[in-house]
Enzyme design. Structure first.
Site, PDB file in Angstrom:
ATOM      1  N   ASN A   1      -4.254 -21.408  15.654  1.00 47.07           N
ATOM      2  CA  ASN A   1      -4.415 -21.131  14.221  1.00 47.07           C
ATOM      3  C   ASN A   1      -3.848 -22.300  13.415  1.00 47.07           C
ATOM      4  O   ASN A   1      -3.419 -23.301  13.990  1.00 47.07           O
ATOM      5  CB  ASN A   1      -3.729 -19.811  13.859  1.00 47.07           C
ATOM      6  CG  ASN A   1      -2.268 -19.849  14.217  1.00 47.07           C
ATOM      7  OD1 ASN A   1      -1.500 -20.625  13.684  1.00 47.07           O
ATOM      8  ND2 ASN A   1      -1.865 -19.007  15.184  1.00 47.07           N
TER       9      ASN A   1
ATOM     10  N   PHE B   1       7.206 -11.909   9.400  1.00 48.83           N
ATOM     11  CA  PHE B   1       6.356 -12.526   8.375  1.00 48.83           C
ATOM     12  C   PHE B   1       4.963 -11.935   8.481  1.00 48.83           C
ATOM     13  O   PHE B   1       4.550 -11.504   9.566  1.00 48.83           O
ATOM     14  CB  PHE B   1       6.284 -14.050   8.589  1.00 48.83           C
ATOM     15  CG  PHE B   1       7.308 -14.815   7.792  1.00 48.83           C
ATOM     16  CD1 PHE B   1       8.660 -14.723   8.089  1.00 48.83           C
ATOM     17  CD2 PHE B   1       6.921 -15.632   6.733  1.00 48.83           C
ATOM     18  CE1 PHE B   1       9.600 -15.426   7.352  1.00 48.83           C
ATOM     19  CE2 PHE B   1       7.854 -16.346   5.994  1.00 48.83           C
ATOM     20  CZ  PHE B   1       9.190 -16.245   6.299  1.00 48.83           C
TER      21      PHE B   1
ATOM     22  N   LYS C   1       3.365  -3.300   8.872  1.00 45.09           N
ATOM     23  CA  LYS C   1       3.913  -4.107   9.974  1.00 45.09           C
ATOM     24  C   LYS C   1       5.429  -3.919  10.062  1.00 45.09           C
ATOM     25  O   LYS C   1       5.996  -3.817  11.148  1.00 45.09           O
ATOM     26  CB  LYS C   1       3.581  -5.589   9.777  1.00 45.09           C
ATOM     27  CG  LYS C   1       2.169  -5.932  10.207  1.00 45.09           C
ATOM     28  CD  LYS C   1       1.803  -7.382   9.942  1.00 45.09           C
ATOM     29  CE  LYS C   1       0.297  -7.556  10.177  1.00 45.09           C
ATOM     30  NZ  LYS C   1      -0.231  -8.827   9.697  1.00 45.09           N
TER      31      LYS C   1
ATOM     32  N   LYS D   1       6.930  -2.310  13.452  1.00 40.76           N
ATOM     33  CA  LYS D   1       7.711  -3.207  14.299  1.00 40.76           C
ATOM     34  C   LYS D   1       9.225  -3.012  14.121  1.00 40.76           C
ATOM     35  O   LYS D   1      10.013  -3.799  14.630  1.00 40.76           O
ATOM     36  CB  LYS D   1       7.304  -4.654  14.027  1.00 40.76           C
ATOM     37  CG  LYS D   1       5.799  -4.892  14.301  1.00 40.76           C
ATOM     38  CD  LYS D   1       5.407  -6.360  14.260  1.00 40.76           C
ATOM     39  CE  LYS D   1       3.877  -6.477  14.323  1.00 40.76           C
ATOM     40  NZ  LYS D   1       3.403  -7.777  14.807  1.00 40.76           N
TER      41      LYS D   1
ATOM     42  N   ASP E   1      -2.822 -13.146  18.724  1.00 39.12           N
ATOM     43  CA  ASP E   1      -2.787 -11.753  19.177  1.00 39.12           C
ATOM     44  C   ASP E   1      -3.510 -11.579  20.517  1.00 39.12           C
ATOM     45  O   ASP E   1      -3.214 -10.663  21.269  1.00 39.12           O
ATOM     46  CB  ASP E   1      -3.453 -10.851  18.133  1.00 39.12           C
ATOM     47  CG  ASP E   1      -2.582 -10.720  16.893  1.00 39.12           C
ATOM     48  OD1 ASP E   1      -1.379 -10.472  17.070  1.00 39.12           O
ATOM     49  OD2 ASP E   1      -3.089 -10.883  15.773  1.00 39.12           O
TER      50      ASP E   1
ATOM     51  N   LYS F   1     -12.278 -28.056  33.795  1.00 47.10           N
ATOM     52  CA  LYS F   1     -13.007 -28.063  32.518  1.00 47.10           C
ATOM     53  C   LYS F   1     -14.358 -27.344  32.675  1.00 47.10           C
ATOM     54  O   LYS F   1     -15.115 -27.629  33.615  1.00 47.10           O
ATOM     55  CB  LYS F   1     -13.232 -29.507  32.063  1.00 47.10           C
ATOM     56  CG  LYS F   1     -13.923 -29.612  30.727  1.00 47.10           C
ATOM     57  CD  LYS F   1     -14.136 -31.060  30.323  1.00 47.10           C
ATOM     58  CE  LYS F   1     -14.951 -31.105  29.045  1.00 47.10           C
ATOM     59  NZ  LYS F   1     -15.294 -32.463  28.658  1.00 47.10           N
TER      60      LYS F   1
HETATM   61  O1  PMT Z   1       3.640 -22.701   9.569  1.00 51.86           O
HETATM   62  P1  PMT Z   1       3.159 -22.888   8.135  1.00 51.86           P
HETATM   63  O2  PMT Z   1       1.955 -23.769   8.043  1.00 51.86           O
HETATM   64  O3  PMT Z   1       4.280 -23.286   7.223  1.00 51.86           O
HETATM   65  O4  PMT Z   1       2.643 -21.454   7.636  1.00 51.86           O
HETATM   66  C1  PMT Z   1       3.541 -20.388   7.496  1.00 51.86           C
HETATM   67  C2  PMT Z   1       2.918 -19.069   7.913  1.00 51.86           C
HETATM   68  C3  PMT Z   1       1.733 -18.750   7.007  1.00 51.86           C
HETATM   69  C4  PMT Z   1       2.431 -19.150   9.382  1.00 51.86           C
HETATM   70  C5  PMT Z   1       4.046 -17.975   7.793  1.00 51.86           C
HETATM   71  O5  PMT Z   1       4.491 -17.941   6.475  1.00 51.86           O
HETATM   72  C6  PMT Z   1       3.548 -16.611   8.205  1.00 51.86           C
HETATM   73  O6  PMT Z   1       3.046 -15.848   7.405  1.00 51.86           O
HETATM   74  N1  PMT Z   1       3.720 -16.259   9.514  1.00 51.86           N
HETATM   75  C7  PMT Z   1       3.243 -14.975  10.065  1.00 51.86           C
HETATM   76  C8  PMT Z   1       1.789 -15.061  10.391  1.00 51.86           C
HETATM   77  C9  PMT Z   1       1.143 -13.701  10.642  1.00 51.86           C
HETATM   78  O7  PMT Z   1       0.365 -13.238   9.902  1.00 51.86           O
HETATM   79  O8  PMT Z   1       1.544 -13.057  11.613  1.00 51.86           O
HETATM   80  P2  PMT Z   1       0.965 -11.589  12.078  1.00 51.86           P
HETATM   81  O9  PMT Z   1       0.590 -10.721  10.965  1.00 51.86           O
HETATM   82  O10 PMT Z   1      -0.054 -11.879  13.110  1.00 51.86           O
HETATM   83  O11 PMT Z   1       2.244 -11.025  12.720  1.00 51.86           O
HETATM   84  C10 PMT Z   1       3.257 -10.335  12.004  1.00 51.86           C
HETATM   85  C11 PMT Z   1       4.577 -10.660  12.624  1.00 51.86           C
HETATM   86  O12 PMT Z   1       4.556 -10.304  14.017  1.00 51.86           O
HETATM   87  C12 PMT Z   1       4.944 -12.127  12.540  1.00 51.86           C
HETATM   88  O13 PMT Z   1       6.322 -12.202  12.269  1.00 51.86           O
HETATM   89  C13 PMT Z   1       4.627 -12.659  13.946  1.00 51.86           C
HETATM   90  O14 PMT Z   1       5.479 -13.746  14.324  1.00 51.86           O
HETATM   91  C14 PMT Z   1       4.871 -11.430  14.829  1.00 51.86           C
HETATM   92  N2  PMT Z   1       4.016 -11.386  16.042  1.00 51.86           N
HETATM   93  C15 PMT Z   1       2.662 -11.272  15.925  1.00 51.86           C
HETATM   94  C16 PMT Z   1       1.875 -11.193  17.069  1.00 51.86           C
HETATM   95  C17 PMT Z   1       2.489 -11.243  18.338  1.00 51.86           C
HETATM   96  N3  PMT Z   1       1.778 -11.178  19.437  1.00 51.86           N
HETATM   97  N4  PMT Z   1       3.821 -11.351  18.414  1.00 51.86           N
HETATM   98  C18 PMT Z   1       4.588 -11.422  17.304  1.00 51.86           C
HETATM   99  O15 PMT Z   1       5.819 -11.532  17.389  1.00 51.86           O
END
Ligand code: PMT
Length: 399
Positions: A208, A324, A338, A342, A277, A287
């Site tokens: 991403n 986040f 979330k 979580k 995810d 390859k």
């Molecule tokens: O890195 P930059 O370019 O500065 O950008 C910052 C950012 C946009 C990446 C950051 O601000 C941000 O929003 N990060 C979270 C991205 C996100 O949407 O994550 P999510 O909704 O997929 O997951 C929610 C939370 O679960 C996050 O804290 C993530 O780290 C965590 N997660 C998600 C999936 C997974 N398999 N394991 C996790 O721990």
């Protein structure tokens, strides 16, 4: 530290790195600081007094006997200073400060200084490593001065070694860290940042747009507040934050492996990383060739472990867990869902698609949601400023 209206007294000594200090003045001024410069006689062989006068917009002190009629300007500079930086600090000024010699404007002023002092040595590497210089630096460290280790690299004398003045921005970051309140002292802070990449074959992957900027700023902010910071990072092109344990990973599985164990002993866990995810069900060992793809490129995916959710299940009441959420729609609803699913103490939500917010930008626009139902909405601002506010809020909540 916010440098707005802070009085920074800058001592410039005679070394070729004096030219770099012009940029240091410019950057400090840009951040709102009032900068007063004192130059030694030798410093003026490298950079003219007028240059610092123009950049600092202040009279530069070079000679005690050229000052105002009462002869106390140096005492005023010393007592008004919120912080003092000596850059480049030569072996000479280091020796004078270590022994209390006061024979020029800078060394005399330094005896009247009560503010925190940062010394930035820069000289030939043999001089820097000289026993007497090192002994004097030890004296200054023991006296409470902050000695910034010079960089390794090619020096003006064409020798390669330790003795280069670090970049001005780095000096400011370390000054910021030196002056910050250490309200995270003895706290272990575990942070994740950047993207994860999930291999398809040895040359292809899915990932991403995360640049790591948001997470790295939070790591810097936690470190400057005295935290013992570990940063688990996906592949990014950013400088490593100083004094932070950096663990580089690629996939979600590797991030999980490095976070779950450490999460048990962390006081604060902040998951900024954009974790994939899903990952390809099978990773080809060679390859994948175009000619073998008769029906197009079809990849089967399986779900990755949700690291944050796993940590949420095992977290104790003394641990503070922050997630986040980057959302394109229903920001509050999705982020709060979330937080609940979580078991988080707090979630930081940022909208994707708003100019200047989210992935890759230096700025972001965030909302904080807390598990007690309260929330805060912030205007677009630098990720560095958001990081500082986030740490403020965490400190306030962990008590
Ligand atoms: O890195 P930059 O370019 O500065 O950008 C910052 C950012 C946009 C990446 C950051 O601000 C941000 O929003 N990060 C979270 C991205 C996100 O949407 O994550 P999510 O909704 O997929 O997951 C929610 C939370 O679960 C996050 O804290 C993530 O780290 C965590 N997660 C998600 C999936 C997974 N398999 N394991 C996790 O721990």
């Amino acid at each position: 530290m916010n440098f707005e209206n802070k009085n920074i007294l800058l001592g410039v000594c005679g070394g070729i790195a004096a030219y770099k200090v012009c940029e240091l003045v410019r950057l400090l001024k840009k951040q709102g600081a009032n900068v007063n410069v004192i130059m030694t006689k030798s410093a003026q062989y490298f950079v003219g007094k007028t240059t610092f006068q123009v950049l600092s917009e202040q009279k530069v002190l070079t000679d005690l006997f050229e000052e105002d009629s009462l002869g106390i300007q140096h005492i005023e500079l010393a007592s008004n200073a919120d912080a003092v930086v000596i850059a480049p600090a030569t072996a000479n000024i280091i020796a004078k400060l270590a022994t209390g010699i006061a024979d020029d404007a800078l060394s005399t002023t330094m005896l009247a200084v009560r503010a925190p002092v940062m010394i930035c040595p820069a000289m030939n590497s043999d001089m820097y490593e000289n026993l007497r210089v090192q002994r004097n630096l030890d004296v200054l460290t023991n006296d409470g001065f902050y000695v910034l280790e010079p960089d390794f690299g090619e020096l003006a004398c064409k020798v390669t070694g330790t003795g280069r003045l670090p970049d001005p921005q780095y000096i400011i970051d370390r000054l910021d860290s030196f002056l910050a309140v250490k309200d995270l002292k003895n706290k272990k802070v575990l942070i994740s940042a950047g993207p994860t990449i999930e291999a398809i074959d040895p040359v292809r992957y899915i990932s991403n747009h995360s640049s790591g900027k948001m997470g790295y700023e939070i790591a810097r902010s936690a470190e400057k507040r005295g935290g013992e910071v570990t940063l688990v990072s996906g592949p990014v092109s950013l400088d490593s934050p100083a004094n932070v344990e950096l663990i580089n990973i690629e996939s979600c599985d590797q991030m999980a492996e490095n976070m779950l164990e450490r999460a048990k002993t962390a006081d604060i866990i902040i998951k900024v990383a954009a974790v994939a995810d899903y990952k390809p069900t099978d990773v080809a060992s060679e390859k994948i060739k175009k000619k073998d793809l008769k029906n197009g490129f079809n990849i089967a995916f399986k779900e990755n472990i949700d690291i944050l959710k796993t940590i949420g299940k095992i977290k104790t009441k003394n641990q503070f867990l922050v997630g986040f959420a980057a959302e394109t729609d229903d920001l509050e609803k999705n982020a709060c869902l979330k937080m609940e699913n979580k078991n988080l103490d707090m979630i930081v939500a940022n909208p994707i698609g708003v100019p200047g917010a989210g992935f890759k930008e230096d700025t972001n626009k965030v909302q904080f949601f807390y598990k007690d139902g309260s929330k805060e909405d912030f205007a677009l601002m630098e990720k560095k400023a958001i990081a500082d506010i986030l740490i403020d809020r965490i400190v306030a909540r962990i008590g």
